[in-house]
Design an enzyme around this catalytic site. Structure first.
Site, PDB file in Angstrom:
ATOM      1  N   HIS A 190       0.938  -1.138  -0.164  1.00 13.96           N
ATOM      2  CA  HIS A 190      -0.103   0.008  -0.117  1.00 13.96           C
ATOM      3  C   HIS A 190       0.799   1.039   0.107  1.00 13.96           C
ATOM      4  O   HIS A 190       0.668   2.350  -0.654  1.00 13.96           O
ATOM      5  CB  HIS A 190      -0.952   0.007   1.308  1.00 13.96           C
ATOM      6  CG  HIS A 190      -1.992  -1.051   1.476  1.00 13.96           C
ATOM      7  ND1 HIS A 190      -1.531  -2.016   2.565  1.00 13.96           N
ATOM      8  CD2 HIS A 190      -3.059  -1.213   0.702  1.00 13.96           C
ATOM      9  CE1 HIS A 190      -2.629  -2.822   2.257  1.00 13.96           C
ATOM     10  NE2 HIS A 190      -3.573  -2.553   1.226  1.00 13.96           N
ATOM     11  N   GLN A 196      -8.688  -6.504 -11.033  1.00 10.70           N
ATOM     12  CA  GLN A 196      -9.426  -5.349 -10.286  1.00 10.70           C
ATOM     13  C   GLN A 196      -8.893  -4.162 -11.079  1.00 10.70           C
ATOM     14  O   GLN A 196      -9.625  -3.113 -11.532  1.00 10.70           O
ATOM     15  CB  GLN A 196      -9.044  -5.434  -8.980  1.00 10.70           C
ATOM     16  CG  GLN A 196      -9.323  -3.982  -8.233  1.00 10.70           C
ATOM     17  CD  GLN A 196      -9.027  -3.817  -6.653  1.00 10.70           C
ATOM     18  OE1 GLN A 196      -9.931  -4.414  -6.008  1.00 10.70           O
ATOM     19  NE2 GLN A 196      -8.044  -3.693  -6.348  1.00 10.70           N
ATOM     20  N   MET A 254       2.845  -9.358  -1.006  1.00  8.27           N
ATOM     21  CA  MET A 254       2.368  -8.750   0.061  1.00  8.27           C
ATOM     22  C   MET A 254       1.009  -8.650  -0.064  1.00  8.27           C
ATOM     23  O   MET A 254       0.383  -7.921  -0.772  1.00  8.27           O
ATOM     24  CB  MET A 254       3.257  -7.340   0.252  1.00  8.27           C
ATOM     25  CG  MET A 254       4.586  -7.513   1.086  1.00  8.27           C
ATOM     26  SD  MET A 254       4.997  -5.828   1.675  1.00  8.27           S
ATOM     27  CE  MET A 254       6.723  -6.178   1.910  1.00  8.27           C
TER      28      MET A 254
HETATM   29  P1  AMP Z   1      -6.445  -3.718  -0.435  1.00 11.93           P
HETATM   30  O1  AMP Z   1      -6.250  -2.882   0.758  1.00 11.93           O
HETATM   31  O2  AMP Z   1      -5.975  -5.165  -0.420  1.00 11.93           O
HETATM   32  O3  AMP Z   1      -7.774  -3.437  -1.040  1.00 11.93           O
HETATM   33  O4  AMP Z   1      -5.616  -2.890  -1.490  1.00 11.93           O
HETATM   34  C1  AMP Z   1      -5.651  -1.575  -1.862  1.00 11.93           C
HETATM   35  C2  AMP Z   1      -4.732  -1.462  -2.878  1.00 11.93           C
HETATM   36  O5  AMP Z   1      -3.222  -1.741  -2.635  1.00 11.93           O
HETATM   37  C3  AMP Z   1      -4.931  -2.145  -4.344  1.00 11.93           C
HETATM   38  O6  AMP Z   1      -5.062  -1.427  -5.515  1.00 11.93           O
HETATM   39  C4  AMP Z   1      -4.188  -3.294  -4.344  1.00 11.93           C
HETATM   40  O7  AMP Z   1      -4.049  -3.824  -5.496  1.00 11.93           O
HETATM   41  C5  AMP Z   1      -2.808  -2.593  -3.755  1.00 11.93           C
HETATM   42  N1  AMP Z   1      -2.110  -3.748  -3.183  1.00 11.93           N
HETATM   43  C6  AMP Z   1      -2.241  -4.633  -2.406  1.00 11.93           C
HETATM   44  N2  AMP Z   1      -1.366  -5.528  -2.146  1.00 11.93           N
HETATM   45  C7  AMP Z   1      -0.081  -5.019  -2.881  1.00 11.93           C
HETATM   46  C8  AMP Z   1       1.082  -5.404  -3.204  1.00 11.93           C
HETATM   47  N3  AMP Z   1       1.840  -6.417  -2.664  1.00 11.93           N
HETATM   48  N4  AMP Z   1       1.869  -4.456  -4.164  1.00 11.93           N
HETATM   49  C9  AMP Z   1       1.268  -3.402  -4.734  1.00 11.93           C
HETATM   50  N5  AMP Z   1      -0.060  -3.254  -4.653  1.00 11.93           N
HETATM   51  C10 AMP Z   1      -0.663  -3.920  -3.590  1.00 11.93           C
END
Ligand code: AMP
Length: 276
Positions: A34, A150, A181
């Protein structure tokens, strides 16, 4: 850093932000993945807004909505350090008041992969992101390649509905051993965590086979499957090699192709991908 819990307050603050505004939607329990999105937004925009909202409408009835991890105090401290201007963290009632009944449906590409495995998931995602876009009015929004489908769905929605928002893709951030992650990585026990690295290894294998000249998607999938099956706790849900735009499955690998998968380890479902 302003912490905003309701839509009216967000609307009154928004005109005071210097454009362009970069926006990072999240479900909280923040990790380095994030924070890389936030840093990219910080570099590219004079104003940065982040949302923290665990969106109930994108979880299926048997999914982990009630167990989804949260630690808002820690999240806010991390965002403060990154120099974020506004954190929007509404309640579910604020986002979905009684009588709420309008939905954003992106067709076709949501019927595959994660859409098949998680019916209704992308309707929830598209709807909440559209709402967040309408509330925050960003110029640019940052999404992780980790959730490849997504990202494709949001890009399509923003373009089809003329939202005038640039959707920026940010590469996947990984643990030192290669595991992508994820806030859900905390669900693993030690043995599951050890075996989960096989997702990354199988993506590397796919990439290596492609570089060596293999173009038969089935042959690549079979080798990935064999590698993953060596881990006794891994249960493969799908392995896909698809056109990176339409998500149509490929017989012959033609770039850009999205190699993606969902694998269960115990109760935890992991996804990962690479574009070749
Ligand atoms: P989430 O909190 O899981 O909804 O993720 C929020 C944003 O962070 C989304 O755009 C995810 O794709 C991105 N995200 C989550 N994990 C990672 C990661 N390991 N590397 C890059 N982006 C991430």
């Amino acid at each position: 850093m302003k912490i905003v819990k309701n839509i009216a307050e967000m609307s009154s603050l928004r005109p005071k932000l210097t454009a362009p505004v970069g926006f990072v939607p999240t479900m909280g329990y923040l990790h380095e993945g994030h924070l890389v999105l936030v840093r990219r937004a910080r570099e590219e925009n004079p104003s940065v807004a982040v949302s923290i909202f665990v969106n109930p409408t994108q979880f299926g009835p048997r999914e982990d909505f009630a167990q989804y991890p949260h630690d808002p105090g820690r999240d806010l401290a991390l965002l403060e350090k990154e120099g974020v201007d506004i954190v929007f963290m509404p309640s579910a009632e604020e986002m979905y008041p009684p009588g709420f009944d309008s939905w954003v449906e992106v067709s076709k590409i949501t019927e595959k992969l994660e859409g098949t495995a998680r019916p209704g998931h992308f309707r929830g995602v598209a709807t909440v992101v559209a709402k967040l876009f309408n509330i925050v009015h960003p110029d640019r929004a940052y999404f992780g390649q980790k959730d490849a489908q997504q990202l494709i769905v949001i890009k399509k929605m923003a373009s089809d509905l003329d939202m005038g928002i640039e959707v920026v893709a940010v590469p996947t951030v990984r643990e030192p051993d290669g595991l992508a992650m994820s806030s859900r990585n905390t669900y693993h026990n030690t043995e599951e965590r050890k075996q989960a690295v096989v997702l990354y290894q199988s993506l590397n294998l796919a990439q290596k086979l492609y570089v060596e000249g293999e173009r038969d998607a089935r042959a690549i999938r079979e080798q990935m499957t064999a590698l993953i099956k060596r881990q006794p706790l891994a249960e493969i849900e799908y392995i896909s090699i698809a056109d990176a735009e339409t998500l149509d499955e490929l017989d012959r690998v033609k770039p850009p192709a999205l190699v993606s998968m969902a694998v269960r380890f115990g109760k935890t479902r992991l996804i990962d991908n690479v574009v070749v």
